[in-house]
Design an enzyme around this catalytic site. Structure first.
Site, PDB file in Angstrom:
ATOM      1  N   HIS A 105       9.453  21.757  20.383  1.00  0.00           N
ATOM      2  CA  HIS A 105      10.382  23.293  20.229  1.00  0.00           C
ATOM      3  C   HIS A 105       9.839  23.802  21.703  1.00  0.00           C
ATOM      4  O   HIS A 105      10.908  24.381  22.492  1.00  0.00           O
ATOM      5  CB  HIS A 105       8.696  23.896  19.190  1.00  0.00           C
ATOM      6  N   LYS A 158      11.806  22.813   2.421  1.00  0.00           N
ATOM      7  CA  LYS A 158      10.372  22.522   2.813  1.00  0.00           C
ATOM      8  C   LYS A 158       9.337  23.675   2.174  1.00  0.00           C
ATOM      9  O   LYS A 158       9.773  24.542   2.202  1.00  0.00           O
ATOM     10  CB  LYS A 158      10.821  22.523   4.120  1.00  0.00           C
ATOM     11  N   ARG A 195      17.344  15.587  18.352  1.00  0.00           N
ATOM     12  CA  ARG A 195      16.232  14.380  18.624  1.00  0.00           C
ATOM     13  C   ARG A 195      17.098  13.603  18.634  1.00  0.00           C
ATOM     14  O   ARG A 195      17.456  13.024  19.410  1.00  0.00           O
ATOM     15  CB  ARG A 195      15.004  15.091  17.698  1.00  0.00           C
ATOM     16  N   SER A 222       6.947  19.005  13.414  1.00  0.00           N
ATOM     17  CA  SER A 222       5.391  18.877  13.178  1.00  0.00           C
ATOM     18  C   SER A 222       4.601  18.038  11.827  1.00  0.00           C
ATOM     19  O   SER A 222       3.945  18.517  11.166  1.00  0.00           O
ATOM     20  CB  SER A 222       5.736  20.916  12.277  1.00  0.00           C
TER      21      SER A 222
HETATM   22  O1  PNS Z   1      12.842  23.749  11.578  1.00  0.00           O
HETATM   23  P1  PNS Z   1      13.950  23.608  10.215  1.00  0.00           P
HETATM   24  O2  PNS Z   1      12.872  23.481   8.943  1.00  0.00           O
HETATM   25  O3  PNS Z   1      14.607  22.151  10.638  1.00  0.00           O
HETATM   26  O4  PNS Z   1      15.187  25.082  10.512  1.00  0.00           O
HETATM   27  C1  PNS Z   1      15.700  24.944   9.511  1.00  0.00           C
HETATM   28  C2  PNS Z   1      16.266  26.340   9.317  1.00  0.00           C
HETATM   29  C3  PNS Z   1      14.692  27.360   9.418  1.00  0.00           C
HETATM   30  C4  PNS Z   1      16.430  27.086  10.598  1.00  0.00           C
HETATM   31  C5  PNS Z   1      17.310  26.263   8.810  1.00  0.00           C
HETATM   32  O5  PNS Z   1      16.888  26.077   7.439  1.00  0.00           O
HETATM   33  C6  PNS Z   1      17.759  27.920   8.094  1.00  0.00           C
HETATM   34  O6  PNS Z   1      18.571  28.443   8.500  1.00  0.00           O
HETATM   35  N1  PNS Z   1      17.714  28.814   7.634  1.00  0.00           N
HETATM   36  C7  PNS Z   1      17.617  29.944   6.465  1.00  0.00           C
HETATM   37  C8  PNS Z   1      18.528  29.719   5.686  1.00  0.00           C
HETATM   38  C9  PNS Z   1      19.962  29.721   6.113  1.00  0.00           C
HETATM   39  O7  PNS Z   1      21.322  30.235   6.946  1.00  0.00           O
HETATM   40  N2  PNS Z   1      20.909  28.575   5.827  1.00  0.00           N
HETATM   41  C10 PNS Z   1      21.085  27.915   6.814  1.00  0.00           C
HETATM   42  C11 PNS Z   1      22.944  28.120   5.138  1.00  0.00           C
HETATM   43  S1  PNS Z   1      23.202  27.555   4.032  1.00  0.00           S
END
Ligand code: PNS
Length: 162
Positions: A16, A40, A89, A127
């Site tokens: 990150h 998650k 990645r 992570s």
């Molecule tokens: O590090 P991650 O877990 O891959 O990040 C994913 C994250 C948190 C960026 C994604 O789940 C997110 O944007 N969550 C907020 C809710 C949202 O806007 N979801 C996307 C459209 S449904």
């Protein structure tokens, strides 16, 4: 221009940080926002994740750290930001990230998702693997900054390794 780098950061890793450092050079301000990933269950509390981010990003003057409980697109509108930065990645990230980029665009057509390739050293890092190594006595030196290593190990011990 404002860029937003969103994730669950559970916990932040060198992968990150690499993306955040490289992206921060390309914009006036970069906001790192901790959001909820609905699929998650986080290991670290929101406060811990924010604390770890603050400890490792303090050297970047144009980087802000924030959190938000709703949709990323609503956060983008709130901040009047149009660029989401994501690190890619391997091929395995591609489908999920493309899906999210397209979904986000349906909600906020002006938003753009900028993909940056993860540095080769971190292209296999996640992570989840850091947590798995840490829980089982593995060496995480290469994957997280030394200033947060003990905090991560300590917190995992506090949560019984969950
Ligand atoms: O590090 P991650 O877990 O891959 O990040 C994913 C994250 C948190 C960026 C994604 O789940 C997110 O944007 N969550 C907020 C809710 C949202 O806007 N979801 C996307 C459209 S449904």
């Amino acid at each position: 221009m404002i860029f937003v780098c969103a994730g669950s950061f559970d916990p932040v890793t060198n992968g990150h940080i690499d993306i955040i450092e490289r992206a921060s050079i390309l914009c006036d301000k970069l906001i790192v926002v901790v959001l909820k990933n609905s699929v998650k269950i986080p290991t670290f509390t929101l406060d811990d994740r924010l604390d770890l981010l603050r400890r490792v990003l303090g050297h970047l003057p144009n980087v802000e750290i924030d959190h938000y409980a709703g949709l990323l697109v609503d956060y983008m509108k709130l901040k009047k930001a149009r660029v989401i930065v994501k690190g890619l990645r391997a091929v395995s990230d591609y489908e999920y990230e493309m899906q999210m980029a397209h979904i986000n665009k349906t909600q906020y057509p002006e938003v753009e998702t900028l993909f940056m390739t993860a540095s080769i050293n971190y292209s296999y890092l996640s992570s989840s693997f850091v947590k798995e190594l840490a829980r089982n006595g593995g060496n995480i030196d290469f994957f997280v900054p030394s200033i947060i290593k003990d905090l991560i190990l300590g917190k995992l011990k506090d949560t019984g390794g969950n």
